[in-house]
Design a protein around this motif. Structure first.
Motif, PDB file in Angstrom:
ATOM      1  N   GLU A 276     -89.402   4.901 -12.073  1.00  0.00           N
ATOM      2  CA  GLU A 276     -89.503   3.868 -13.108  1.00  0.00           C
ATOM      3  C   GLU A 276     -88.794   4.279 -14.394  1.00  0.00           C
ATOM      4  O   GLU A 276     -88.627   3.477 -15.298  1.00  0.00           O
ATOM      5  N   ARG A 277     -88.388   5.531 -14.478  1.00  0.00           N
ATOM      6  CA  ARG A 277     -87.692   6.057 -15.665  1.00  0.00           C
ATOM      7  C   ARG A 277     -86.453   6.813 -15.193  1.00  0.00           C
ATOM      8  O   ARG A 277     -86.426   8.046 -15.194  1.00  0.00           O
ATOM      9  N   PRO A 278     -85.390   6.095 -14.799  1.00  0.00           N
ATOM     10  CA  PRO A 278     -84.221   6.727 -14.179  1.00  0.00           C
ATOM     11  C   PRO A 278     -83.481   7.738 -15.056  1.00  0.00           C
ATOM     12  O   PRO A 278     -82.747   8.570 -14.546  1.00  0.00           O
ATOM     13  N   SER A 279     -83.679   7.692 -16.375  1.00  0.00           N
ATOM     14  CA  SER A 279     -82.968   8.670 -17.215  1.00  0.00           C
ATOM     15  C   SER A 279     -83.687  10.019 -17.230  1.00  0.00           C
ATOM     16  O   SER A 279     -83.148  11.008 -17.698  1.00  0.00           O
ATOM     17  N   LEU A 280     -84.918  10.079 -16.698  1.00  0.00           N
ATOM     18  CA  LEU A 280     -85.662  11.337 -16.632  1.00  0.00           C
ATOM     19  C   LEU A 280     -85.488  11.979 -15.262  1.00  0.00           C
ATOM     20  O   LEU A 280     -85.312  11.284 -14.269  1.00  0.00           O
ATOM     21  N   PHE A 281     -85.562  13.308 -15.228  1.00  0.00           N
ATOM     22  CA  PHE A 281     -85.514  14.006 -13.948  1.00  0.00           C
ATOM     23  C   PHE A 281     -86.352  15.271 -14.008  1.00  0.00           C
ATOM     24  O   PHE A 281     -86.627  15.808 -15.079  1.00  0.00           O
ATOM     25  N   LEU A 282     -86.754  15.725 -12.845  1.00  0.00           N
ATOM     26  CA  LEU A 282     -87.668  16.848 -12.710  1.00  0.00           C
ATOM     27  C   LEU A 282     -86.912  18.175 -12.747  1.00  0.00           C
ATOM     28  O   LEU A 282     -85.930  18.353 -12.041  1.00  0.00           O
ATOM     29  N   ILE A 283     -87.423  19.116 -13.569  1.00  0.00           N
ATOM     30  CA  ILE A 283     -86.870  20.464 -13.624  1.00  0.00           C
ATOM     31  C   ILE A 283     -87.775  21.411 -12.848  1.00  0.00           C
ATOM     32  O   ILE A 283     -87.316  22.249 -12.093  1.00  0.00           O
ATOM     33  N   ASP A 284     -89.084  21.271 -13.043  1.00  0.00           N
ATOM     34  CA  ASP A 284     -90.014  22.167 -12.373  1.00  0.00           C
ATOM     35  C   ASP A 284     -91.350  21.469 -12.160  1.00  0.00           C
ATOM     36  O   ASP A 284     -91.762  20.646 -12.979  1.00  0.00           O
ATOM     37  N   PHE A 285     -92.006  21.818 -11.065  1.00  0.00           N
ATOM     38  CA  PHE A 285     -93.299  21.234 -10.732  1.00  0.00           C
ATOM     39  C   PHE A 285     -94.094  22.269  -9.942  1.00  0.00           C
ATOM     40  O   PHE A 285     -93.609  22.776  -8.943  1.00  0.00           O
TER      41      PHE A 285
ATOM     42  N   ILE B  97    -101.801  21.789 -12.921  1.00  0.00           N
ATOM     43  CA  ILE B  97    -100.575  21.067 -12.591  1.00  0.00           C
ATOM     44  C   ILE B  97     -99.624  21.192 -13.772  1.00  0.00           C
ATOM     45  O   ILE B  97     -99.983  20.843 -14.899  1.00  0.00           O
ATOM     46  N   LYS B  98     -98.399  21.698 -13.515  1.00  0.00           N
ATOM     47  CA  LYS B  98     -97.395  21.815 -14.571  1.00  0.00           C
ATOM     48  C   LYS B  98     -96.148  21.061 -14.153  1.00  0.00           C
ATOM     49  O   LYS B  98     -95.627  21.274 -13.058  1.00  0.00           O
ATOM     50  N   VAL B  99     -95.690  20.184 -15.026  1.00  0.00           N
ATOM     51  CA  VAL B  99     -94.501  19.384 -14.784  1.00  0.00           C
ATOM     52  C   VAL B  99     -93.554  19.614 -15.955  1.00  0.00           C
ATOM     53  O   VAL B  99     -93.952  19.497 -17.111  1.00  0.00           O
ATOM     54  N   VAL B 100     -92.295  19.963 -15.652  1.00  0.00           N
ATOM     55  CA  VAL B 100     -91.284  20.118 -16.693  1.00  0.00           C
ATOM     56  C   VAL B 100     -90.175  19.109 -16.419  1.00  0.00           C
ATOM     57  O   VAL B 100     -89.615  19.076 -15.320  1.00  0.00           O
ATOM     58  N   LEU B 101     -89.892  18.289 -17.417  1.00  0.00           N
ATOM     59  CA  LEU B 101     -88.911  17.213 -17.288  1.00  0.00           C
ATOM     60  C   LEU B 101     -87.714  17.436 -18.199  1.00  0.00           C
ATOM     61  O   LEU B 101     -87.818  18.139 -19.198  1.00  0.00           O
ATOM     62  N   ASP B 102     -86.624  16.801 -17.855  1.00  0.00           N
ATOM     63  CA  ASP B 102     -85.492  16.695 -18.762  1.00  0.00           C
ATOM     64  C   ASP B 102     -84.990  15.268 -18.627  1.00  0.00           C
ATOM     65  O   ASP B 102     -85.427  14.529 -17.736  1.00  0.00           O
ATOM     66  N   GLY B 103     -84.085  14.887 -19.491  1.00  0.00           N
ATOM     67  CA  GLY B 103     -83.577  13.520 -19.445  1.00  0.00           C
ATOM     68  C   GLY B 103     -82.132  13.476 -19.867  1.00  0.00           C
ATOM     69  O   GLY B 103     -81.661  14.325 -20.624  1.00  0.00           O
ATOM     70  N   ASP B 104     -81.424  12.472 -19.376  1.00  0.00           N
ATOM     71  CA  ASP B 104     -80.012  12.314 -19.713  1.00  0.00           C
ATOM     72  C   ASP B 104     -79.835  12.142 -21.219  1.00  0.00           C
ATOM     73  O   ASP B 104     -78.800  12.472 -21.774  1.00  0.00           O
ATOM     74  N   LYS B 105     -80.850  11.594 -21.885  1.00  0.00           N
ATOM     75  CA  LYS B 105     -80.792  11.408 -23.341  1.00  0.00           C
ATOM     76  C   LYS B 105     -81.907  12.207 -24.007  1.00  0.00           C
ATOM     77  O   LYS B 105     -82.377  11.856 -25.085  1.00  0.00           O
ATOM     78  N   GLY B 106     -82.371  13.264 -23.325  1.00  0.00           N
ATOM     79  CA  GLY B 106     -83.483  14.045 -23.848  1.00  0.00           C
ATOM     80  C   GLY B 106     -84.804  13.467 -23.366  1.00  0.00           C
ATOM     81  O   GLY B 106     -84.837  12.495 -22.609  1.00  0.00           O
ATOM     82  N   VAL B 107     -85.893  14.086 -23.787  1.00  0.00           N
ATOM     83  CA  VAL B 107     -87.240  13.669 -23.378  1.00  0.00           C
ATOM     84  C   VAL B 107     -88.077  13.510 -24.635  1.00  0.00           C
ATOM     85  O   VAL B 107     -88.162  14.430 -25.447  1.00  0.00           O
ATOM     86  N   SER B 108     -88.682  12.343 -24.791  1.00  0.00           N
ATOM     87  CA  SER B 108     -89.525  12.114 -25.970  1.00  0.00           C
ATOM     88  C   SER B 108     -90.975  12.459 -25.648  1.00  0.00           C
ATOM     89  O   SER B 108     -91.348  12.585 -24.483  1.00  0.00           O
TER      90      SER B 108
END
Length: 153
Positions: A16-25, A33-44
């Motif tokens: 649902e948020r195509p500009s975000l992607f998973l770095i670590d899980f 549970i630890k989730v690390v995200l990044d995004g094409d335009k950063g992560v807010s």
């Protein structure tokens, strides 16, 4: 069981948020549970909250106790995925390859590599002294051991 459930919820949230992607899980033995995200335009912060809610609101704490942390990849964190380089074009990088360390401006990324540019002082071809030359090098993702953005303050 918990890991598969979280993975599914995480996939749906990222779809649902195509500009975000998973770095670590990761899911620790204590259900951390630890989730690390990044995004094409950063992560807010809002992005992190939205993904956190998408996971947390679909898990039953009565069924399993857990803690959840959703964070963005830090600016000083090494880049792990080729997709992370695109948003850093124009920034200074420090790149470690097999036995070499390069610093330069990221000028281009492709499917398989990045291109760095930098100025270097080299001996003049004729005579004494040095001259400043513009250097450019393409580096294959497969040769990169670590790459970080150099933060300037």
């Amino acid at each position: 069981m918990l890991k598969e459930k979280v993975e599914s919820l995480l996939s749906k949230a990222l779809e649902e948020r195509p500009s975000l992607f998973l770095i670590d899980f990761t899911v620790g033995g204590d259900n951390t549970i630890k989730v690390v995200l990044d995004g094409d335009k950063g992560v807010s912060l809002q992005d992190c909250m939205d993904v956190s809610r998408a996971i947390e609101h679909n898990l039953d704490r009565e069924e399993e106790d857990f803690s959840l942390e959703v964070a963005s990849a830090g600016a000083a964190s090494p880049m792990r995925l080729p997709r992370q380089y695109a948003k850093n074009i124009g920034r200074q990088l420090k790149v470690h390859t097999n036995g070499h360390e390069l610093e330069g401006t990221l000028v281009e990324t492709s499917e398989n590599s990045i291109t760095l540019e930098w100025k270097a002082r080299e001996p003049k071809p004729n005579g004494k002294g040095k001259v400043t030359v513009q250097k450019k090098q393409e580096i294959a993702f497969s040769d990169i051991q670590e790459a970080k953005v150099i933060l300037k303050f």
